[in-house]
Design an enzyme around this catalytic site. Structure first.
Site, PDB file in Angstrom:
ATOM      1  N   GLY A  27      -9.212  -8.188   0.023  1.00  0.00           N
ATOM      2  CA  GLY A  27      -7.866  -8.520   0.918  1.00  0.00           C
ATOM      3  C   GLY A  27      -7.297  -9.714   0.698  1.00  0.00           C
TER       4      GLY A  27
ATOM      5  N   GLY B  19     -13.157  -3.463   0.814  1.00  0.00           N
ATOM      6  CA  GLY B  19     -14.642  -3.153   1.435  1.00  0.00           C
ATOM      7  C   GLY B  19     -15.108  -1.995   0.334  1.00  0.00           C
TER       8      GLY B  19
ATOM      9  N   LYS C 280     -17.653 -16.119   4.133  1.00  0.00           N
ATOM     10  CA  LYS C 280     -19.111 -16.179   4.569  1.00  0.00           C
ATOM     11  C   LYS C 280     -19.865 -15.480   3.533  1.00  0.00           C
ATOM     12  CE  LYS C 280     -19.719 -14.395   8.619  1.00  0.00           C
ATOM     13  NZ  LYS C 280     -18.903 -13.212   9.385  1.00  0.00           N
TER      14      LYS C 280
ATOM     15  N   ARG D 188       0.875  -1.203  -0.168  1.00  0.00           N
ATOM     16  CA  ARG D 188       0.105  -0.231   0.065  1.00  0.00           C
ATOM     17  C   ARG D 188       0.856   1.299  -0.134  1.00  0.00           C
ATOM     18  NH1 ARG D 188      -5.042  -1.961   4.010  1.00  0.00           N
ATOM     19  NH2 ARG D 188      -6.277  -2.752   2.025  1.00  0.00           N
TER      20      ARG D 188
HETATM   21  P1  ADP Z   1     -11.576 -11.388   0.526  1.00  0.00           P
HETATM   22  O1  ADP Z   1     -10.748 -10.636   1.612  1.00  0.00           O
HETATM   23  O2  ADP Z   1     -10.933 -11.516  -0.546  1.00  0.00           O
HETATM   24  O3  ADP Z   1     -12.978 -10.585   0.427  1.00  0.00           O
HETATM   25  P2  ADP Z   1     -12.917 -13.161   2.424  1.00  0.00           P
HETATM   26  O4  ADP Z   1     -12.264 -12.538   3.537  1.00  0.00           O
HETATM   27  O5  ADP Z   1     -14.366 -13.390   2.019  1.00  0.00           O
HETATM   28  O6  ADP Z   1     -11.989 -12.823   1.152  1.00  0.00           O
HETATM   29  O7  ADP Z   1     -12.387 -14.670   2.616  1.00  0.00           O
HETATM   30  C1  ADP Z   1     -11.013 -15.254   2.774  1.00  0.00           C
HETATM   31  C2  ADP Z   1     -11.011 -16.540   3.773  1.00  0.00           C
HETATM   32  O8  ADP Z   1     -12.080 -17.493   3.329  1.00  0.00           O
HETATM   33  C3  ADP Z   1      -9.780 -17.067   3.366  1.00  0.00           C
HETATM   34  O9  ADP Z   1      -9.107 -17.023   4.688  1.00  0.00           O
HETATM   35  C4  ADP Z   1     -10.035 -18.534   3.277  1.00  0.00           C
HETATM   36  O10 ADP Z   1      -9.231 -19.614   4.195  1.00  0.00           O
HETATM   37  C5  ADP Z   1     -11.529 -18.648   3.738  1.00  0.00           C
HETATM   38  N1  ADP Z   1     -12.097 -19.866   3.254  1.00  0.00           N
HETATM   39  C6  ADP Z   1     -12.211 -20.161   1.756  1.00  0.00           C
HETATM   40  N2  ADP Z   1     -12.794 -21.317   1.654  1.00  0.00           N
HETATM   41  C7  ADP Z   1     -13.171 -21.690   2.714  1.00  0.00           C
HETATM   42  C8  ADP Z   1     -13.860 -22.883   3.404  1.00  0.00           C
HETATM   43  N3  ADP Z   1     -14.344 -23.783   2.564  1.00  0.00           N
HETATM   44  N4  ADP Z   1     -14.036 -23.121   4.485  1.00  0.00           N
HETATM   45  C9  ADP Z   1     -13.764 -22.057   5.501  1.00  0.00           C
HETATM   46  N5  ADP Z   1     -12.977 -21.091   5.099  1.00  0.00           N
HETATM   47  C10 ADP Z   1     -12.853 -20.826   4.029  1.00  0.00           C
HETATM   48 MG    MG Z   2     -11.139 -10.886   3.928  1.00  0.00          MG
END
Ligand code: ADP
Ligand code: MG
Length: 406
Positions: free
Chosen positions: A363, A387, A207, A40
């Site tokens: 992220g 976000g 989620k 960043r």
């Molecule tokens: P981003 O930051 O890119 O928006 P998220 O924060 O929504 O992504 O999700 C990232 C997390 O989701 C990672 O730490 C990953 O380990 C977890 N994840 C991915 N698939 C699964 C799964 N099947 N069960 C539990 N956690 C998961």
């Molecule tokens: Mg995340």
């Protein structure tokens, strides 16, 4: 005319000697005093340098962590300012104020030479920064604005926040959208206004409830929606399938059912994995992972899904590669552990082959592509503000952008 050029014109045709407050996103991960990823800071540097090279007195405002509205030694911006100084590499004086708008900041601004850089202490050391009370926030913004002649908003990661150094200060000073924010907004517009088709959206992450707004909005815009990650199990369960001990958000089952139905009605192809990599426990501790591939129709009751399977990874990759616009947010599995990184790697790889616009947002997704060894420039764009980009894609107005357009 770019934002900074327009601001220059507004300030009389030159930035020489002008005090320009820049809001940057320098919120880097730290391990003690050590910056573990300075991405960043590196990304923010060109704007800071552009202003300093134009002769401005560049006052950088940024936050670090969540110090809770008062000075907190754990969140001093010192390591960030030190890194900025290193990267500036002696081209300009680079100073650090020990407060945000107090005696130190005011005195240092007073004696800054033309073409120099001052980093203010963590703006979140002041309760006014994130206050929900307009007067309290406005009070801090008044003090920030008093330090400067003009404002450049360049912290995309915070433009979805109605905060003093992002929003209120723009209402008080001649202002410009910085190049980083402009680049993000340009890409997000291309994803939402008339995207080139086929348009594929890949969503994963932990989620479903984090991504509802995005699914909702993009169901009306994308041709194909590919779903993996932890959120997929709520969709599979919504179709009546056994998901064992996988991540499941019971309160979102109806919403997922509604999305499945809406996709059917509107002709959007909502693609779920057909095979899943499972294990009997979440990875961690001393236990060696024991990955097993099962059909998405036959997840054992004592197993949990930790990645999309190899057939699904190939199918997702094929969909992605033939699209002209791709937006990807959220890892396909627990990519932090090699045994469950295959789906995420396949999706990332496919994005690098897209003939058109490929965008990585989020992220953890950005961290995943770097961890898996992909170069940033293999993608059309990697969004720096998770976000903020998600809120934009939900169709929400971002306060820090709207105020610049007034
Ligand atoms: P981003 O930051 O890119 O928006 P998220 O924060 O929504 O992504 O999700 C990232 C997390 O989701 C990672 O730490 C990953 O380990 C977890 N994840 C991915 N698939 C699964 C799964 N099947 N069960 C539990 N956690 C998961
Ligand atoms: Mg995340």
């Amino acid at each position: 005319m770019s934002g900074i050029d327009a601001l220059t014109a507004e300030l009389g045709g030159s930035l020489r000697g002008k005090r320009i407050l820049v809001r940057s996103d320098l919120n880097v991960p730290l391990d003690g005093d050590t910056i573990t990823d300075d991405g960043r800071i590196r990304a923010s540097l060109p704007t800071i340098l552009q202003l300093a090279r134009a002769g401005a007195k560049v006052i950088v405002a940024a936050h670090l962590g969540r110090p809770g509205g008062q000075p907190d030694d754990r969140y001093r911006i010192t390591p960030v300012a030190t890194r900025v100084a290193e990267l500036v590499d002696g081209e300009f004086d680079c100073l650090l104020a020990t407060d945000t708008v107090g005696e130190s900041a005011r005195a240092m601004v007073e004696r800054m030479p033309e073409g120099s850089i001052l980093v203010l202490e963590n703006v979140r050391f002041n309760a006014g920064e994130t206050s929900k009370d307009d007067t309290e926030r406005g009070g801090f913004a008044d003090e920030l604005a008093a330090l400067a002649d003009g404002f450049v908003s360049d912290g995309f990661g915070v433009v979805h926040r109605k905060q003093a150094s992002v929003y209120d200060v723009a209402a008080r000073l001649p202002h410009a959208m910085g190049p980083l924010v402009a680049a993000e907004v340009d890409v997000l517009r291309r994803l939402t206004d008339a995207p080139e088709r086929p348009y594929a959206v890949v969503l994963g992450g932990s989620k479903v409830s984090d991504k509802l707004g995005v699914i909702d909005n993009l169901l009306g815009k994308a041709d194909t929606l590919l779903i993996g990650g932890g959120m997929v199990f709520t969709f599979l369960a919504a179709q009546g399938r056994e998901v064992g001990k996988s991540l499941l958000e019971v309160d979102q089952l109806d919403t997922c059912r509604e999305y499945l139905a809406r996709a059917e009605q509107t002709g959007v192809r909502l693609v779920l994995p057909t095979d899943i990599v499972v294990d009997t426990a979440f990875p961690g501790g001393d236990r060696e992972p024991e990955p097993r591939v099962v059909s998405a129709d036959a997840i054992p009751t004592d197993a949990l899904g930790l990645d999309i399977g190899p057939d699904s990874a190939r199918a997702f990759a094929a969909e992605i590669e033939q699209a002209r616009t791709v937006f990807w947010n959220g890892p396909m599995g627990v990519f932090e552990v090699d045994a469950f990184a295959g789906g995420t790697r396949a999706v990332a790889e496919a994005l690098t082959k897209v003939d058109g616009l490929s965008v990585v947002g989020g992220g953890d997704s950005a961290a995943a592509v770097r961890r898996l060894g992909f170069a940033d420039d293999a993608f059309g764009h990697i969004s720096t503000g998770g976000g903020a980009s998600l809120e934009y894609l939900e169709g929400k107005e971002l306060p820090g952008i709207a105020i610049l357009e007034d």
